[in-house]
Design a protein around this motif. Structure first.
Motif, PDB file in Angstrom:
ATOM      1  N   GLY A 239       0.842  -1.182   0.000  1.00  0.00           N
ATOM      2  CA  GLY A 239       0.000   0.000   0.000  1.00  0.00           C
ATOM      3  C   GLY A 239       0.881   1.237   0.000  1.00  0.00           C
ATOM      4  O   GLY A 239       1.918   1.283   0.671  1.00  0.00           O
ATOM      5  N   ILE A 240       0.471   2.235  -0.779  1.00  0.00           N
ATOM      6  CA  ILE A 240       1.225   3.489  -0.892  1.00  0.00           C
ATOM      7  C   ILE A 240       0.276   4.631  -0.572  1.00  0.00           C
ATOM      8  O   ILE A 240      -0.755   4.790  -1.236  1.00  0.00           O
ATOM      9  CB  ILE A 240       1.802   3.675  -2.313  1.00  0.00           C
ATOM     10  CG1 ILE A 240       2.759   2.531  -2.649  1.00  0.00           C
ATOM     11  CG2 ILE A 240       2.484   5.034  -2.450  1.00  0.00           C
ATOM     12  CD1 ILE A 240       3.168   2.488  -4.116  1.00  0.00           C
ATOM     13  N   ALA A 241       0.615   5.418   0.445  1.00  0.00           N
ATOM     14  CA  ALA A 241      -0.224   6.561   0.814  1.00  0.00           C
ATOM     15  C   ALA A 241       0.576   7.846   0.661  1.00  0.00           C
ATOM     16  O   ALA A 241       1.674   7.978   1.212  1.00  0.00           O
ATOM     17  CB  ALA A 241      -0.728   6.431   2.255  1.00  0.00           C
ATOM     18  N   LEU A 242       0.017   8.790  -0.084  1.00  0.00           N
ATOM     19  CA  LEU A 242       0.618  10.115  -0.246  1.00  0.00           C
ATOM     20  C   LEU A 242      -0.167  11.117   0.587  1.00  0.00           C
ATOM     21  O   LEU A 242      -1.289  10.844   1.008  1.00  0.00           O
ATOM     22  CB  LEU A 242       0.605  10.518  -1.722  1.00  0.00           C
ATOM     23  CG  LEU A 242       1.246   9.517  -2.690  1.00  0.00           C
ATOM     24  CD1 LEU A 242       1.065   9.990  -4.127  1.00  0.00           C
ATOM     25  CD2 LEU A 242       2.725   9.330  -2.383  1.00  0.00           C
ATOM     26  N   ASP A 243       0.408  12.274   0.821  1.00  0.00           N
ATOM     27  CA  ASP A 243      -0.348  13.309   1.516  1.00  0.00           C
ATOM     28  C   ASP A 243      -0.985  14.254   0.491  1.00  0.00           C
ATOM     29  O   ASP A 243      -0.921  14.000  -0.713  1.00  0.00           O
ATOM     30  CB  ASP A 243       0.533  14.063   2.518  1.00  0.00           C
ATOM     31  CG  ASP A 243       1.594  14.923   1.850  1.00  0.00           C
ATOM     32  OD1 ASP A 243       1.941  14.644   0.689  1.00  0.00           O
ATOM     33  OD2 ASP A 243       2.091  15.866   2.488  1.00  0.00           O
ATOM     34  N   GLY A 244      -1.594  15.329   0.974  1.00  0.00           N
ATOM     35  CA  GLY A 244      -2.395  16.186   0.105  1.00  0.00           C
ATOM     36  C   GLY A 244      -1.673  16.765  -1.079  1.00  0.00           C
ATOM     37  O   GLY A 244      -2.282  16.959  -2.145  1.00  0.00           O
ATOM     38  N   ASP A 245      -0.368  17.059  -0.940  1.00  0.00           N
ATOM     39  CA  ASP A 245       0.377  17.590  -2.091  1.00  0.00           C
ATOM     40  C   ASP A 245       1.419  16.605  -2.608  1.00  0.00           C
ATOM     41  O   ASP A 245       2.218  16.942  -3.475  1.00  0.00           O
ATOM     42  CB  ASP A 245       1.015  18.931  -1.753  1.00  0.00           C
ATOM     43  CG  ASP A 245       2.142  18.835  -0.736  1.00  0.00           C
ATOM     44  OD1 ASP A 245       2.144  17.872   0.059  1.00  0.00           O
ATOM     45  OD2 ASP A 245       3.012  19.717  -0.730  1.00  0.00           O
ATOM     46  N   ALA A 246       1.404  15.387  -2.063  1.00  0.00           N
ATOM     47  CA  ALA A 246       2.178  14.245  -2.588  1.00  0.00           C
ATOM     48  C   ALA A 246       3.691  14.406  -2.462  1.00  0.00           C
ATOM     49  O   ALA A 246       4.430  13.757  -3.193  1.00  0.00           O
ATOM     50  CB  ALA A 246       1.804  13.962  -4.046  1.00  0.00           C
ATOM     51  N   ASP A 247       4.158  15.221  -1.509  1.00  0.00           N
ATOM     52  CA  ASP A 247       5.599  15.291  -1.315  1.00  0.00           C
ATOM     53  C   ASP A 247       6.081  14.381  -0.195  1.00  0.00           C
ATOM     54  O   ASP A 247       7.263  14.344   0.115  1.00  0.00           O
ATOM     55  CB  ASP A 247       6.059  16.736  -1.085  1.00  0.00           C
ATOM     56  CG  ASP A 247       5.529  17.345   0.205  1.00  0.00           C
ATOM     57  OD1 ASP A 247       4.666  16.715   0.859  1.00  0.00           O
ATOM     58  OD2 ASP A 247       5.971  18.457   0.560  1.00  0.00           O
ATOM     59  N   ARG A 248       5.156  13.632   0.436  1.00  0.00           N
ATOM     60  CA  ARG A 248       5.552  12.654   1.434  1.00  0.00           C
ATOM     61  C   ARG A 248       4.780  11.357   1.212  1.00  0.00           C
ATOM     62  O   ARG A 248       3.727  11.347   0.575  1.00  0.00           O
ATOM     63  CB  ARG A 248       5.351  13.172   2.856  1.00  0.00           C
ATOM     64  CG  ARG A 248       3.904  13.265   3.283  1.00  0.00           C
ATOM     65  CD  ARG A 248       3.785  13.409   4.798  1.00  0.00           C
ATOM     66  NE  ARG A 248       4.175  14.715   5.279  1.00  0.00           N
ATOM     67  CZ  ARG A 248       4.164  15.066   6.560  1.00  0.00           C
ATOM     68  NH1 ARG A 248       3.805  14.183   7.484  1.00  0.00           N
ATOM     69  NH2 ARG A 248       4.497  16.272   6.942  1.00  0.00           N
ATOM     70  N   VAL A 249       5.310  10.265   1.757  1.00  0.00           N
ATOM     71  CA  VAL A 249       4.718   8.945   1.524  1.00  0.00           C
ATOM     72  C   VAL A 249       4.788   8.109   2.791  1.00  0.00           C
ATOM     73  O   VAL A 249       5.716   8.240   3.591  1.00  0.00           O
ATOM     74  CB  VAL A 249       5.447   8.212   0.373  1.00  0.00           C
ATOM     75  CG1 VAL A 249       6.906   7.933   0.734  1.00  0.00           C
ATOM     76  CG2 VAL A 249       4.734   6.924  -0.019  1.00  0.00           C
ATOM     77  N   THR A 250       3.762   7.278   2.981  1.00  0.00           N
ATOM     78  CA  THR A 250       3.774   6.223   3.999  1.00  0.00           C
ATOM     79  C   THR A 250       3.510   4.909   3.296  1.00  0.00           C
ATOM     80  O   THR A 250       2.605   4.826   2.455  1.00  0.00           O
ATOM     81  CB  THR A 250       2.706   6.470   5.076  1.00  0.00           C
ATOM     82  OG1 THR A 250       3.030   7.663   5.790  1.00  0.00           O
ATOM     83  CG2 THR A 250       2.622   5.309   6.057  1.00  0.00           C
ATOM     84  N   ILE A 251       4.300   3.906   3.617  1.00  0.00           N
ATOM     85  CA  ILE A 251       4.159   2.585   2.999  1.00  0.00           C
ATOM     86  C   ILE A 251       3.454   1.643   3.978  1.00  0.00           C
ATOM     87  O   ILE A 251       3.657   1.712   5.187  1.00  0.00           O
ATOM     88  CB  ILE A 251       5.544   2.012   2.633  1.00  0.00           C
ATOM     89  CG1 ILE A 251       6.256   2.922   1.611  1.00  0.00           C
ATOM     90  CG2 ILE A 251       5.426   0.587   2.106  1.00  0.00           C
ATOM     91  CD1 ILE A 251       5.544   3.036   0.269  1.00  0.00           C
ATOM     92  N   VAL A 252       2.622   0.759   3.440  1.00  0.00           N
ATOM     93  CA  VAL A 252       1.996  -0.321   4.212  1.00  0.00           C
ATOM     94  C   VAL A 252       2.407  -1.638   3.568  1.00  0.00           C
ATOM     95  O   VAL A 252       2.281  -1.801   2.346  1.00  0.00           O
ATOM     96  CB  VAL A 252       0.461  -0.167   4.223  1.00  0.00           C
ATOM     97  CG1 VAL A 252      -0.198  -1.414   4.792  1.00  0.00           C
ATOM     98  CG2 VAL A 252       0.053   1.060   5.032  1.00  0.00           C
ATOM     99  N   ASP A 253       2.935  -2.574   4.356  1.00  0.00           N
ATOM    100  CA  ASP A 253       3.363  -3.850   3.773  1.00  0.00           C
ATOM    101  C   ASP A 253       2.165  -4.781   3.554  1.00  0.00           C
ATOM    102  O   ASP A 253       1.026  -4.426   3.856  1.00  0.00           O
ATOM    103  CB  ASP A 253       4.455  -4.507   4.623  1.00  0.00           C
ATOM    104  CG  ASP A 253       3.964  -4.985   5.988  1.00  0.00           C
ATOM    105  OD1 ASP A 253       2.740  -5.202   6.171  1.00  0.00           O
ATOM    106  OD2 ASP A 253       4.808  -5.167   6.892  1.00  0.00           O
ATOM    107  N   GLU A 254       2.429  -5.967   3.033  1.00  0.00           N
ATOM    108  CA  GLU A 254       1.337  -6.880   2.648  1.00  0.00           C
ATOM    109  C   GLU A 254       0.547  -7.379   3.850  1.00  0.00           C
ATOM    110  O   GLU A 254      -0.572  -7.885   3.702  1.00  0.00           O
ATOM    111  CB  GLU A 254       1.902  -8.061   1.848  1.00  0.00           C
ATOM    112  CG  GLU A 254       2.603  -9.143   2.645  1.00  0.00           C
ATOM    113  CD  GLU A 254       4.022  -8.787   3.090  1.00  0.00           C
ATOM    114  OE1 GLU A 254       4.656  -9.609   3.784  1.00  0.00           O
ATOM    115  OE2 GLU A 254       4.501  -7.684   2.707  1.00  0.00           O
ATOM    116  N   LYS A 255       1.089  -7.202   5.054  1.00  0.00           N
ATOM    117  CA  LYS A 255       0.379  -7.601   6.269  1.00  0.00           C
ATOM    118  C   LYS A 255      -0.460  -6.457   6.848  1.00  0.00           C
ATOM    119  O   LYS A 255      -1.133  -6.630   7.860  1.00  0.00           O
ATOM    120  CB  LYS A 255       1.384  -8.073   7.322  1.00  0.00           C
ATOM    121  CG  LYS A 255       2.207  -9.282   6.878  1.00  0.00           C
ATOM    122  CD  LYS A 255       3.260  -9.635   7.920  1.00  0.00           C
ATOM    123  CE  LYS A 255       4.119 -10.814   7.469  1.00  0.00           C
ATOM    124  NZ  LYS A 255       5.185 -11.120   8.462  1.00  0.00           N
TER     125      LYS A 255
END
Length: 450
Positions: A239-255
């Motif tokens: 899973g890939i999550a960006l913030d409102g202006d997409a200059d940061r990211v949080t990753i979620v693994d398959e679990k």
């Protein structure tokens, strides 16, 4: 000179009924435009925005300001902050503008300015713009024949998608990967999913239906619970999550487990080091990055250069000392070979490159080190300078001695509110809890006295 408008990342505040009004946006357009009227050529400014309702108002007001002093305006609509920086350079503009309050709620908004090189403006230039904001700008208006023209530019989303794809090896494909991407109902709601799909992935999109009010609401990199649930529901690989202006990211693994920026920087540093792509034997991060990251990098023979909190300070250090990888625990990852600011999509693509080439699961790849226990607490104060008080200084010195070489203590005032942030980390959780509490107690006594 004390800053009145610019903060650590441009101008930001409540839109319309707060500090960020149409009048201010108009004057910023005029002042910034005058600052960058250099040379005899026809001057250009590029304006992008995220999906907040107030973006329309600020965009039009800034456009009027730029036109009134003689700059031509290119309007590109909703685009990620790093895309605006890239397009400012690519389209040979004198200035770039991103209208966004990043991960803040919809009723906030902000103005970020980029120079012709695609980098955010220096403190000195921002102060010069502030001085112009206080001047009589109407004396500097262009003649009727010299007014600027506004043009809405089409096709820029495809240009950014192609740019993002080219940061990877040409033969790399994401075939067989199921990816959930959460774009926070923000600026990347089209481009992020498109880029992943064009690379061959099966893409499940969430947070991609902006309505002007729902940006960052229960979604995006600062609210990743929805992404975690969707990854588990769809049995996705990542899973890939960006913030409102997409200059940061949080990753979620398959679990469904959340991966922070420190682990992502460890993955990218390891990959770049293995491939010989690091320009210096180390990376740059802030004082908030976990000591576990520093120890992991040390095991690879790499250093961790620390800066104050804020991606602009990370970037300044990178440029000054020649590093090409840097970032923040919050997920601002800067890859200087490709971008002049944090770019959540590019960082995610570098992780996917490792996933494809290694054949391993994201949970295996993204657990490079065991984070040390880290405790962060805040204390408010009424006025004055609590960190200069003798009682507080004594508590800080005592805390450092107790931690010794097995931990870190970071104390910093907030840049936006009267709050002191106290963070400690180390191998002994009980010790760091006690250390933080003791410093907090000392600051609180002074705060009450103040």
């Amino acid at each position: 000179m004390v800053r009145k408008y610019f903060g650590t990342d441009g101008i930001r505040g409540k839109a319309n009924n707060g500090t960020l009004t149409a009048d201010l946006a108009l004057r910023v357009g005029m002042a910034a435009g005058l600052m960058f009227m250099r040379g005899e050529h026809r001057h250009r400014v590029l304006i992008g925005k995220d999906t907040r309702l107030s973006g329309y108002m600020i965009e039009q007001a800034m456009t009027a300001g730029f036109l009134s002093v003689g700059l031509d305006v290119f309007l590109v609509g909703p685009m990620p902050t790093p895309a605006v920086a890239m397009l400012t350079r690519s389209m040979r503009c004198d200035l770039g503008v991103m209208i966004s309050a990043s991960h803040n709620p919809y009723d906030d908004n902000g103005i970020k300015l980029f120079g012709p090189d695609g980098y955010k403006l220096s403190d000195e230039v921002e102060l010069e713009i502030e001085a112009l904001l206080e001047a009589d700008l109407h004396k500097r208006l262009a003649k009727s024949a010299d007014l600027g023209r506004a043009t809405r530019i089409e096709g820029v989303q495809a240009r950014y998608v192609e740019f993002a794809k080219r940061t990877l090896l040409r033969n790399l494909e994401l075939n067989g990967l199921r990816i959930v991407v959460d774009t926070a109902n923000g600026a990347a709601y089209k481009v992020a999913g498109d880029a992943l799909w064009e690379l061959g992935a099966e893409v499940i999109r969430i947070g991609d239906e902006p309505n002007g009010f729902n940006i960052n609401r229960d979604c995006g990199s600062t609210e990743p619970d929805a992404l975690s649930a969707k990854v588990r529901e769809m049995r996705a690989d990542i899973g890939i999550a960006l913030d409102g202006d997409a200059d940061r990211v949080t990753i979620v693994d398959e679990k469904g487990h959340i991966v922070d920026g420190d682990q992502l920087m460890a993955v990218i540093a390891d990959s770049f080091h293995h491939d010989g792509r690091l320009t210096k034997p180390g990376i740059v991060a802030t004082v908030m990055s976990n000591l576990g990251l520093e120890r992991y990098l040390g095991g690879l023979g790499l250093t961790l250069e620390r800066t104050a909190v804020g991606d602009r300070y990370v970037l300044e250090c990178m440029r000054e000392h020649g590093y090409n990888v840097g970032g923040e625990q919050s997920g601002h990852i800067i890859l200087a070979d490709h971008a002049t600011t944090g770019d959540g999509l590019l960082a995610a693509l570098q992780l996917l490159d490792v996933v494809v080439r290694s054949g391993k699961r994201v949970s295996e790849i993204c657990h490079k080190f065991e984070p040390l226990p880290q405790v962060l607490k805040n204390v408010r104060y009424a006025s004055g300078k609590p960190l200069e008080n003798a009682l507080v200084l004594a508590a800080i010195q005592d805390a450092k001695q107790r931690l010794g070489n097995d931990g870190r203590l970071v104390i910093r005032p907030s840049g936006t509110e009267p709050v002191i942030r106290v963070m400690a980390e180390g191998d002994d959780r009980d010790l760091i809890e006690a250390v933080v509490d003791d410093v907090i107690d000392a600051v609180a006594k002074v705060a009450v006295a103040a």
